[in-house]
Design a protein around this motif. Structure first.
Motif, mmCIF file in Angstrom:
data_model
loop_
_atom_site.group_PDB
_atom_site.id
_atom_site.type_symbol
_atom_site.label_atom_id
_atom_site.label_comp_id
_atom_site.label_asym_id
_atom_site.label_seq_id
_atom_site.Cartn_x
_atom_site.Cartn_y
_atom_site.Cartn_z
ATOM 1 N N PRO A 1 0.819 -1.224 0.000
ATOM 2 C CA PRO A 1 0.000 0.000 0.000
ATOM 3 C C PRO A 1 0.851 1.271 0.000
ATOM 4 N N LYS A 2 2.075 1.196 0.539
ATOM 5 C CA LYS A 2 2.905 2.396 0.641
ATOM 6 C C LYS A 2 3.549 2.788 -0.686
ATOM 7 N N ASP A 3 3.481 1.906 -1.666
ATOM 8 C CA ASP A 3 4.073 2.206 -2.980
ATOM 9 C C ASP A 3 2.990 2.523 -3.999
ATOM 10 N N PHE A 4 3.383 3.312 -4.994
ATOM 11 C CA PHE A 4 2.512 3.445 -6.160
ATOM 12 C C PHE A 4 2.562 2.139 -6.939
ATOM 13 N N TRP A 5 1.389 1.658 -7.360
ATOM 14 C CA TRP A 5 1.352 0.437 -8.160
ATOM 15 C C TRP A 5 1.441 0.798 -9.638
ATOM 16 N N GLY A 6 2.096 -0.071 -10.391
ATOM 17 C CA GLY A 6 2.167 0.129 -11.834
ATOM 18 C C GLY A 6 1.001 -0.535 -12.545
ATOM 19 N N ARG A 7 1.111 -0.648 -13.847
ATOM 20 C CA ARG A 7 0.069 -1.334 -14.623
ATOM 21 C C ARG A 7 0.042 -2.812 -14.259
ATOM 22 N N PRO A 8 -1.118 -3.441 -14.308
ATOM 23 C CA PRO A 8 -1.137 -4.904 -14.226
ATOM 24 C C PRO A 8 -0.280 -5.475 -15.351
ATOM 25 N N SER A 9 0.385 -6.610 -15.064
ATOM 26 C CA SER A 9 1.283 -7.213 -16.047
ATOM 27 C C SER A 9 0.864 -8.647 -16.302
ATOM 28 N N ALA A 10 0.878 -9.050 -17.566
ATOM 29 C CA ALA A 10 0.428 -10.399 -17.935
ATOM 30 C C ALA A 10 1.589 -11.338 -18.215
ATOM 31 N N THR A 11 2.804 -10.944 -17.850
ATOM 32 C CA THR A 11 3.937 -11.815 -18.188
ATOM 33 C C THR A 11 3.923 -13.096 -17.350
ATOM 34 N N VAL A 12 4.550 -14.117 -17.918
ATOM 35 C CA VAL A 12 4.577 -15.428 -17.261
ATOM 36 C C VAL A 12 6.019 -15.909 -17.146
ATOM 37 N N ASP A 13 6.238 -16.956 -16.340
ATOM 38 C CA ASP A 13 7.578 -17.539 -16.243
ATOM 39 C C ASP A 13 7.757 -18.605 -17.328
ATOM 40 N N ALA A 14 8.867 -19.331 -17.262
ATOM 41 C CA ALA A 14 9.182 -20.282 -18.336
ATOM 42 C C ALA A 14 8.147 -21.405 -18.432
ATOM 43 N N SER A 15 7.475 -21.712 -17.317
ATOM 44 C CA SER A 15 6.499 -22.806 -17.365
ATOM 45 C C SER A 15 5.088 -22.283 -17.615
ATOM 46 N N GLY A 16 4.949 -20.980 -17.841
ATOM 47 C CA GLY A 16 3.636 -20.436 -18.184
ATOM 48 C C GLY A 16 2.839 -19.939 -16.995
ATOM 49 N N LYS A 17 3.430 -19.989 -15.780
ATOM 50 C CA LYS A 17 2.722 -19.478 -14.602
ATOM 51 C C LYS A 17 2.897 -17.956 -14.514
ATOM 52 N N PRO A 18 1.871 -17.234 -14.005
ATOM 53 C CA PRO A 18 1.975 -15.772 -13.938
ATOM 54 C C PRO A 18 3.212 -15.329 -13.165
ATOM 55 N N LEU A 19 3.973 -14.421 -13.725
ATOM 56 C CA LEU A 19 5.116 -13.810 -13.049
ATOM 57 C C LEU A 19 5.172 -12.366 -13.538
ATOM 58 N N PRO A 20 4.465 -11.464 -12.831
ATOM 59 C CA PRO A 20 4.350 -10.086 -13.325
ATOM 60 C C PRO A 20 5.718 -9.429 -13.503
ATOM 61 N N TYR A 21 5.830 -8.611 -14.513
ATOM 62 C CA TYR A 21 7.052 -7.857 -14.796
ATOM 63 C C TYR A 21 8.264 -8.767 -14.971
ATOM 64 N N ASN A 22 8.071 -9.891 -15.639
ATOM 65 C CA ASN A 22 9.187 -10.783 -15.948
ATOM 66 C C ASN A 22 9.974 -10.194 -17.125
ATOM 67 N N GLY A 23 11.110 -9.599 -16.804
ATOM 68 C CA GLY A 23 11.910 -8.929 -17.831
ATOM 69 C C GLY A 23 12.590 -9.872 -18.793
ATOM 70 N N ALA A 24 12.444 -11.167 -18.567
ATOM 71 C CA ALA A 24 13.058 -12.130 -19.478
ATOM 72 C C ALA A 24 12.022 -12.779 -20.387
#
Lengths: 195, 565
Positions: free
Chosen positions: A63-86
């Motif tokens: 709550p103390k931080d500003f939140w960014g946009r929701p992110s739809a990125t996933v990890d290598a196995s397809g599970k949600p991992l927001p803001y996955n830069g890879a």
């Protein structure tokens, strides 16, 4: 018939060497000389460690931080991992897809739960996923929507937080290119230092 | 969002400013005349010819020309395929990317050879730096050079009188790469780096908080991906990724790079046929369709998603937010710069994206889809856009000729049965690949299992995939899971049909026209530089596009639009 063997092979190999090796290496060398910071990813460092990149968003959920946009990125196995830069990517949900509506409703509920007093309509960029999943920005409206929550959680004056947001707001470039925006990572770092 | 319209106008003005000097420059290069770059690059060109064992000015008949182009492209296919298979054992692979499956490697190799850049893979999670550079970047250059060569051969066919040849394919490939694509790419790459596009060989970055950030020699590849209207992103998110396209100014550079050569080539054409008005007429026809399409997309996306209007979500544009349909879009671009980009990338055969077309409103997504289906002749791909448009021009003068009862002529060349057959094949083959491919896919349960969005939109995903592949665009309704053998092979076949099913007929027409005499202009000649002809040309393009695709579009985006509330 002349099979054109030699010109085909030689031109292909020579042009490959020019465009596929010489060109990227020369551009890398020049970039390093002229724009070293940008070429390396506009990294933010503190105490010799890499905090992140100015250009790549990071997940913020407190709550103390500003939140960014929701992110739809996933990890290598397809599970949600927001803001996955890879593994950049978007939701690809159609406007008519009921899942999009459900997801937006859940995000509105989460924002309301984090700050019951923020009852106005939610700026659209705060409840929809970005194209890259790494969007470093939110709209000034989306920042304004969160000021009350952030100020309360940090025990800061709302006006002070609002000033910080204003200081981190960039307008459309040259007045007409793109839209106004606030860099979330930079804003949150400035908040940390505002104590 | 009002400033979106100013942004649109600014883009068109800047584009014109680039095309006017660039067009004649390209004409000089392709005719082998000296330019300001020759003191530096001239020795390189001559050295290459010596190594290749050719004289730059040896004329080829159209069959030899077509063979050279096909052979050269096949080598490109082999190189990209082999690199994907061997990348695990090769250098410049800091993330240890392994070899790729055969169906995916085949699809990607065909995709980059044909200037499609359809991507069934995510760049940063699949490809080594070496594969991206030496495979994909190279094909970005060479596929664009291929289409420029074919276009110039066609123009020579129109210009030459009773000539057996249409130019030298090797000289055309070398000249377009060395003097046009290379210098402009280098300039664009450095401009992009100045804005924040990365260019490095370092491994992926791990931050203190555990975020992994993909890196790579991005700017050099992105520059030619736009300039060559290829469109294959270094990263999965393509030009939406902040490291490819960090801000709205870099976005403007991306967009100008897509249209720079296609627009300029119209003026190259005018100069080469020694009647500049002919080039401007074609450019005008393109601009008319482009502005209509752009208006619809900009309006539809700014209006927002009707499906969210009953929720407490603010989609209205104010000074504080861009608003509109923001799912799958980036804040720094907003709906305005994203709509403009989407219209450009599908008018051209680029296919780069800075927002996901799958999440566009039904009407906003219909426009990119239909623009591709029109044959990408609205500016279109480098070279391919104009040779495609010239096919429509032949159909236009043919219809005009029928109306007035005269033998149709274009630029003094009689258009006869052979030319009309070839032009029809060039227009119909990609259309057939789109419609038959889509039909085959929706009849297969393997293929429909890949659909991610329910209802009419799911059908649109498949239609979009085959439209994009057959017209060598490469953008996608990205929700469709295409990395399965059915799509990898099916779409690769569509790409081949869409590319060489046009290139070969175009070269055949070039050869046939080159052999003809020029008939002097008479009273019965339909002038092809007038507003009337521009209207005929626009009409032919839209009519063929509407007749071919309206039924399919009605099942997809139109049905979705009507149901969305």
């Amino acid at each position: 018939m002349n099979l054109q063997l030699r010109p085909a092979l030689v031109s292909f190999m020579a042009l490959s060497a020019i465009t596929g090796l010489a060109y990227p290496f020369v551009i890398t060398g020049l970039s390093k000389m002229i724009f070293p910071k940008q070429a390396a990813g506009s990294l933010i460092r503190a105490n010799g460690q890499v905090i992140g990149s100015e250009l790549i968003g990071q997940p913020f959920t407190a709550p103390k931080d500003f939140w960014g946009r929701p992110s739809a990125t996933v990890d290598a196995s397809g599970k949600p991992l927001p803001y996955n830069g890879a593994n950049s990517g978007g939701s690809n949900l159609a406007p008519s897809n009921p899942s999009l509506r459900t997801a937006v409703e859940e995000r509105i509920a989460a924002l309301r739960a984090a700050d019951p007093e923020a009852t106005g309509p939610v700026p659209v960029d705060l409840v929809t996923t970005s194209a890259s999943g790494l969007d470093p920005h939110i709209s000034p409206a989306a920042a304004a929507f969160q000021v009350h929550r952030v100020a309360k959680a940090r025990g800061l004056d709302e006006a002070k937080v609002r000033d910080l947001v204003a200081a981190h707001t960039e307008g459309a470039q040259l007045g007409v290119l793109g839209d106004a925006r606030v860099n979330v990572l930079k804003l949150n770092r400035a908040l940390e230092q505002a104590k | 969002m009002s400033h979106a319209w100013i942004q649109n106008i600014l883009f068109l003005v800047l584009l014109l400013g680039i095309a006017v000097p660039l067009g004649p420059f390209i004409a000089r290069v392709m005719e082998g005349e000296r330019t300001f770059l020759h003191p530096v690059l001239g020795p390189v060109e001559r050295g290459l010819y010596r190594l290749m064992g050719i004289q730059g000015d040896e004329d080829m008949g159209w069959k030899t020309y077509a063979w050279a182009i096909a052979f050269f492209n096949f080598l490109g296919f082999l190189a990209v395929f082999a690199l994907q298979k061997a990348q695990g054992a090769l250098p410049l692979n800091p993330e240890a990317m392994g070899k790729l499956p055969t169906d995916l490697s085949f699809n990607t190799a065909v995709s980059f050879m044909t200037n499609t850049n359809w991507q069934a893979y995510g760049g940063e999670s699949t490809m080594s730096y070496l594969t991206q550079m030496l495979g994909l970047t190279v094909q970005n250059f060479l596929s664009a050079a291929t289409a420029m060569a074919v276009l110039v051969a066609l123009i020579r066919g129109l210009v030459r009188r009773t000539s057996p040849g249409i130019g030298n394919a090797w000289a055309d490939l070398v000249r377009s790469t060395l003097y046009v694509l290379m210098p402009l790419s280098a300039l664009i790459a450095l401009l992009l780096v100045s804005q924040g596009t990365i260019q490095t060989f370092s491994a992926y970055i791990h931050t203190v908080s555990g975020q992994v950030i993909a890196m790579g020699p991005v700017a050099s590849q992105v520059a030619i991906k736009m300039l060559g209207t290829n469109g294959g992103g270094f990263f999965n998110a393509n030009s939406a990724h902040p490291f490819e396209n960090p801000n709205a100014l870099s976005n403007l550079i991306h967009m100008l790079a897509i249209f720079a050569i296609p627009a300029a080539l119209c003026l190259t054409f005018g100069k080469m046929v020694k009647d500049r008005r002919q080039g401007w007429a074609v450019l005008a026809a393109m601009a008319v369709i482009f502005v209509m399409a752009l208006s619809v997309t900009t309006w539809a996306e700014a209006k927002g998603n009707a499906g969210l209007k009953h929720l407490p979500v603010d989609q209205v544009a104010t000074l504080q937010q861009g608003g509109g349909n923001m799912e799958g879009k980036e804040v720094r671009f907003g709906t305005g710069a994203t709509s403009l980009f989407a219209t450009i990338t599908t008018s051209a055969s680029c296919g780069a994206i800075n927002g996901w077309h799958d999440s566009f409103t039904p009407l906003g997504g219909l426009v990119p889809l239909w623009l591709m289906e029109l044959g990408e002749v609205v500016f279109g791909g480098v070279g391919s856009g104009l040779y495609g448009m010239l096919m429509f021009a032949l159909v236009g003068v043919f219809i005009g000729g029928l109306m007035v009862g005269r033998t149709p002529e274009y630029l003094g060349k009689k258009i006869e049965a052979f030319e009309m057959k070839m032009a029809s094949i060039a227009i119909l083959l990609p259309s057939a690949a789109i419609l038959i491919g889509t039909a085959a896919a929706v009849l297969s349960t393997t293929a429909t299992a890949s659909i991610s969005n329910p209802g009419p939109h799911g059908f649109t995903q498949v239609l979009y995939a085959f439209s994009s592949a057959s017209q060598n665009n490469g953008s996608a309704f990205g929700g469709l899971s295409v990395n399965i053998p059915f799509y990898n092979y099916g779409l690769a076949f569509a790409m081949l049909v869409g590319r060489f099913g046009v290139i070969f007929p175009v070269l055949a027409i070039a050869g046939s026209l080159a052999r003809k005499k020029v008939t002097p202009e008479g009273l019965g000649t339909l002038p092809t530089h007038t507003p009337l002809f521009v209207a005929v040309l626009v009409g032919v393009v839209l009519l063929v596009g509407a007749l071919t695709y309206l039924p399919a579009l009605a099942l997809g985006p139109i049905a979705e639009q009507l149901a969305l509330r």
